[in-house]
Design a protein around this motif. Sequence first.
Motif, mmCIF file in Angstrom:
data_model
loop_
_atom_site.group_PDB
_atom_site.id
_atom_site.type_symbol
_atom_site.label_atom_id
_atom_site.label_comp_id
_atom_site.label_asym_id
_atom_site.label_seq_id
_atom_site.Cartn_x
_atom_site.Cartn_y
_atom_site.Cartn_z
ATOM 1 N N SER A 1 0.843 -1.194 0.000
ATOM 2 C CA SER A 1 0.000 0.000 0.000
ATOM 3 C C SER A 1 0.877 1.242 0.000
ATOM 4 C CB SER A 1 -0.935 -0.016 1.213
ATOM 5 O OG SER A 1 -1.854 -1.085 1.097
ATOM 6 N N ASP B 1 6.444 6.093 8.597
ATOM 7 C CA ASP B 1 5.263 5.437 9.140
ATOM 8 C C ASP B 1 4.041 6.324 8.951
ATOM 9 O OD1 ASP B 1 4.026 3.287 10.565
ATOM 10 O OD2 ASP B 1 3.809 4.679 12.246
ATOM 11 N N TYR B 2 2.887 5.703 8.742
ATOM 12 C CA TYR B 2 1.659 6.467 8.555
ATOM 13 C C TYR B 2 0.501 5.610 9.025
ATOM 14 C CZ TYR B 2 -1.636 9.656 6.166
ATOM 15 O OH TYR B 2 -2.623 10.566 5.863
ATOM 16 N N GLU B 3 -0.410 6.219 9.720
ATOM 17 C CA GLU B 3 -1.631 5.526 10.147
ATOM 18 C C GLU B 3 -2.545 5.436 8.922
ATOM 19 O OE1 GLU B 3 -4.339 3.714 11.036
ATOM 20 O OE2 GLU B 3 -3.407 4.011 13.007
ATOM 21 N N MET B 4 -2.547 4.265 8.273
ATOM 22 C CA MET B 4 -3.218 4.155 6.976
ATOM 23 C C MET B 4 -4.732 4.362 7.062
ATOM 24 S SD MET B 4 -0.838 3.836 4.691
ATOM 25 C CE MET B 4 -1.554 3.143 3.188
ATOM 26 N N LEU B 5 -5.309 4.199 8.243
ATOM 27 C CA LEU B 5 -6.744 4.464 8.363
ATOM 28 C C LEU B 5 -7.051 5.949 8.190
ATOM 29 C CD1 LEU B 5 -7.949 2.119 11.242
ATOM 30 C CD2 LEU B 5 -8.404 1.925 8.799
ATOM 31 N N LYS B 6 -6.015 6.788 8.282
ATOM 32 C CA LYS B 6 -6.223 8.230 8.087
ATOM 33 C C LYS B 6 -6.101 8.629 6.628
ATOM 34 C CE LYS B 6 -4.688 9.772 12.649
ATOM 35 N NZ LYS B 6 -3.597 10.426 13.396
ATOM 36 N N TRP B 7 -5.828 7.660 5.790
ATOM 37 C CA TRP B 7 -5.645 7.962 4.358
ATOM 38 C C TRP B 7 -6.769 8.838 3.828
ATOM 39 C CZ3 TRP B 7 -1.848 6.802 0.798
ATOM 40 C CH2 TRP B 7 -2.160 7.117 -0.542
ATOM 41 N N LYS B 8 -6.385 9.894 3.141
ATOM 42 C CA LYS B 8 -7.359 10.783 2.504
ATOM 43 C C LYS B 8 -6.741 11.238 1.190
ATOM 44 C CE LYS B 8 -11.010 13.683 2.712
ATOM 45 N NZ LYS B 8 -12.392 13.170 2.714
ATOM 46 N N THR B 9 -7.217 10.653 0.091
ATOM 47 C CA THR B 9 -6.664 11.003 -1.217
ATOM 48 C C THR B 9 -6.846 12.491 -1.470
ATOM 49 O OG1 THR B 9 -7.128 8.806 -2.103
ATOM 50 C CG2 THR B 9 -6.843 10.599 -3.692
ATOM 51 N N ASP B 10 -5.750 13.176 -1.818
ATOM 52 C CA ASP B 10 -5.907 14.569 -2.238
ATOM 53 C C ASP B 10 -5.475 14.788 -3.693
ATOM 54 O OD1 ASP B 10 -3.252 14.272 -1.563
ATOM 55 O OD2 ASP B 10 -3.131 16.027 -0.279
ATOM 56 N N PHE C 1 -5.966 3.587 -4.619
ATOM 57 C CA PHE C 1 -6.093 3.203 -3.213
ATOM 58 C C PHE C 1 -7.413 2.456 -3.028
ATOM 59 C CE2 PHE C 1 -7.496 4.215 1.160
ATOM 60 C CZ PHE C 1 -6.456 3.663 1.857
ATOM 61 N N SER C 2 -8.507 3.140 -3.332
ATOM 62 C CA SER C 2 -9.782 2.420 -3.319
ATOM 63 C C SER C 2 -10.806 3.097 -4.220
ATOM 64 C CB SER C 2 -10.349 2.286 -1.904
ATOM 65 O OG SER C 2 -10.742 3.547 -1.441
ATOM 66 N N ASN D 1 -7.378 -3.417 -4.142
ATOM 67 C CA ASN D 1 -7.754 -2.067 -3.722
ATOM 68 C C ASN D 1 -6.989 -1.810 -2.438
ATOM 69 O OD1 ASN D 1 -9.256 -0.329 -5.279
ATOM 70 N ND2 ASN D 1 -11.183 -1.364 -4.879
ATOM 71 N N GLY E 1 -5.130 -0.181 10.241
ATOM 72 C CA GLY E 1 -4.142 0.823 9.844
ATOM 73 C C GLY E 1 -2.793 0.284 9.424
ATOM 74 N N LEU F 1 -12.709 18.308 -0.717
ATOM 75 C CA LEU F 1 -12.104 17.182 0.005
ATOM 76 C C LEU F 1 -12.880 16.863 1.285
ATOM 77 C CD1 LEU F 1 -8.255 17.718 -0.364
ATOM 78 C CD2 LEU F 1 -9.687 15.993 -1.453
#
Lengths: 377, 377, 377
Positions: A183, A233-242, A286-287, B356, B364, C237
């Motif tokens: 990811s 490192d990144y908290e992937m649940l915070k993902w926000k496509t910009d 991503f999704s 996906n 996360g 967004l």
Amino acid sequence: MSNPWMRSVLLRTSIATGLLILGAGVLLLGAATRTGAVARPVKTFHLYVNDGEWEFADGEKTYIVGYVAYNSKFEEAPPGAALPAPTIPSPEIRVRVGDEVHVFLHHNGHSHAAKDSAFANVTHTIHFHGMDLVQAYDGVPGVPAEGLPAKLLSGVPVGAVYEYKFVPEYEGSYLYHCHIDSSTHILLGMYGAFIVEGKKPNTIYGYHYDREYTLFFSEMDTAHNEAIRTRGDYEMLKWKTDYYLLNGRIFTDDLTNPRSTIADPRSVIRAKEGETVLLRLVDASFSHVTAFHPHAYHMKVIGMDGRKLDSPYWKDTIPIASGERYDVLVPIIQKRNTLCLSCGFGKGMSIAHDHNLGGMVSSGKYPRGPLTVFAVE
Amino acid sequence: MSNPWMRSVLLRTSIATGLLILGAGVLLLGAATRTGAVARPVKTFHLYVNDGEWEFADGEKTYIVGYVAYNSKFEEAPPGAALPAPTIPSPEIRVRVGDEVHVFLHHNGHSHAAKDSAFANVTHTIHFHGMDLVQAYDGVPGVPAEGLPAKLLSGVPVGAVYEYKFVPEYEGSYLYHCHIDSSTHILLGMYGAFIVEGKKPNTIYGYHYDREYTLFFSEMDTAHNEAIRTRGDYEMLKWKTDYYLLNGRIFTDDLTNPRSTIADPRSVIRAKEGETVLLRLVDASFSHVTAFHPHAYHMKVIGMDGRKLDSPYWKDTIPIASGERYDVLVPIIQKRNTLCLSCGFGKGMSIAHDHNLGGMVSSGKYPRGPLTVFAVE
Amino acid sequence: MSNPWMRSVLLRTSIATGLLILGAGVLLLGAATRTGAVARPVKTFHLYVNDGEWEFADGEKTYIVGYVAYNSKFEEAPPGAALPAPTIPSPEIRVRVGDEVHVFLHHNGHSHAAKDSAFANVTHTIHFHGMDLVQAYDGVPGVPAEGLPAKLLSGVPVGAVYEYKFVPEYEGSYLYHCHIDSSTHILLGMYGAFIVEGKKPNTIYGYHYDREYTLFFSEMDTAHNEAIRTRGDYEMLKWKTDYYLLNGRIFTDDLTNPRSTIADPRSVIRAKEGETVLLRLVDASFSHVTAFHPHAYHMKVIGMDGRKLDSPYWKDTIPIASGERYDVLVPIIQKRNTLCLSCGFGKGMSIAHDHNLGGMVSSGKYPRGPLTVFAVE
């Protein structure tokens, strides 16, 4: 290279140590096969991992990682040679059915990442998505295999090089991407199109085409990219496509913007009346499901995921999920008379874009997204 | 059970009262049909509602609700017998085309919910998704029907049992799930695969297969589950999936993890070279589109939603939305020579996962998602 | 109108000035073609831009913008005549293959927007999605075209009218929508179905049908709508869909609710046993993939995006992305005997809804979403 099959895995520099990459060099070496030479065209590609900065058409920049080629022939770089900056997507690789393909992955490190970022020394691989390869060349780390020690493939460490080799059997459109921490690595930009041409020029699945374009759709969350660069490192649940990208770019309403999709010769679809254009739609999202919609034309879907469709169908809006590829033909119909206004576009320009409206608002603004044009002469 | 068609709806215990379940017993009773016996194989299944705790491979636990079977034959539980804990998904039900299917839903309550949770006494039903049943056996509450009082079907209340009966006519892959407050009840875990086999063994839609696996994709928001357990209410606009599941499990990079997908015999796809594997892809997601991608193999899509495809097609990445099913054949091609590295995987392991990328980061972290392996001997 | 092809673009009132609309009137005028009369049926439609308030079945209201028709014949409104309030979706337009279609867009302004909102004076257009028109009638602003000044089409300004004209060649289901600042304008409600009928009544792609219904799926974020009304700007967004709509409506569990889907004759599917119902599924979502699932019936997919499928297929759950259309036939099979409970629904009611569960929780509550019923006599 006299006999590429015999070329072993080269470890150019000392391998960085660590649990994840433990033994990777030796184990990968063991996967190399020794066979006699065969009468196949040999195609060799050298890809180098490189990181850097990528600028979008709205002037924003982000950290990216990609595969780069030393030159347009994908030749091996001389020792100490400077590498090009990474691009989104990574360079398109083109081979032909039956070629003996050799791809060398050189892991040249991440010179633009913070030194104390956990990302600085991660390994990489190449997964040739859709090529259906044996595990040794599949690019997946840590898959258990009977008779082999655990953690067979931990990926290629910084300073090492690994050779992937295979013989493509099915023409069509594929992609290649890293499969370590997929990811994150993919979404940083480690992807490119991998095209397998058929034996006959300008022909795919038995259909003729005059021109072809690869349209690669992807997404980025620049907060993710920056977190990886600085901390790893990144908290992937915070993902926000910009950023929703077409061949790495967004469109903006400044038509002279050199970083816009429409300033990109790979993205602007040029054709003449009467021609047939092959579009290779490729997605590594991503999704987000991209809903590709060209104005002015319907598309004949003739193949998907590197396989011919027995029963082609027509669409004007094609949903594409991450990992999918659609091969479509667009007949540039001549405008036969002035009354039949809907029988084809004729000369001029028309647009093509993602119809999933959320995908057209990169950085929060419309029409910043995967939008390009057909330019017909 | 001498004549199952005559078996009426049984209310084993006194019915909890309340507006939602008002009259449910009597009305459901009215839906039972009295007919003579027929020469069909009778298949009877007893399903019991049960709730409990579910542990993921990362050690986190969540409240779930499911249908459980007393034993592997789905027999009726003796009075006072302890029921198994619920699983994700609920047990797979298998019948054959032409069977006279009887499914008894026993609502045994929610012993693990807080007593003052609004969820404690909710009703349940079974909807056999894709079976195309008459309303009485369709599991939907509150649908108005001419000649019948409003709120015909309010669902099966705590302490009651209801019999569903039908004769499947089309082989293929289906699912069953609760249809009361569906988003919440389904997402808590009230779903399972419902398989209708054809007349001929190891054959589907006229195609032969050697092995078969059901891959059930779903999502959970553990904050939702906990809110339902404690309060019985959740602001669904706050939904944020934190677990993307394959047969109820995530993968982790600890290959010995007993709760990982790869420790689950239902999820690890074992086969021998030369065999053909049938995969039944089933999805009950919130809104994520799963993009199922096996490495090493293309899949022949032969049927969808319980219907044979006239024109099959090949894919290596299949997008699947909630409620859809794809029946695909995977030929485990023998590796015929060492040079043709892309002509099939041969012996060994390869992975298969959601492409996906957002679906591969449960809690996360990558690669915690619906990832499993093909293990070929 | 003696010769519609010669009718030029009319600017009924003085054009509001501003950069965006600079020269729009003159340039659009230049696109009109002068040709002789032809023996085609002429179908003329007058559409007026209007804004207003839309009330959902849960009692909430939101600002919307749409195209309205003065009367059911889409005739030109007399000067000073009051226009109907906008609806979601905008009125369905129906033409026949080979018709000479003329659509006049009258931009009557946004009387319900705040006067200092940046939205108050925006231009509008019509894009006939799937009609494949020349640029002059395609509704896209600002597309560069050789030989023409930049910003050819900046859209129709307040007070102006523009004529679109074309001859549909392919029967099927299409949509029309505004293409100025598309994400915002479409999502405010500027969309409707555009149906092209074949030559033969009750026939599509050569298949007979007895009844037909258009099911239009869309999304709204009421915070977006309010921000546009008051300020004319929204950080896209932050988009968070709070209404998932079928023909502009949600379902609620109050079966007498006059604003529910099931109080809408366009949305309740009425049929008789033995009939075949054509459903035209149309979608203009933000990014939600609707998974349309009728209980009780499988659907035969016979066409997509205005093109016949050579190889139809059956589904019970169809994923639909924004911009796509699916033409499906639903045979209302007679319940031939009481035992064969799964061979068709027979008389009575059954439901149909989005199976992507996130789409069934408008305003945070289940079952508020695109749910309707089949009512079979």
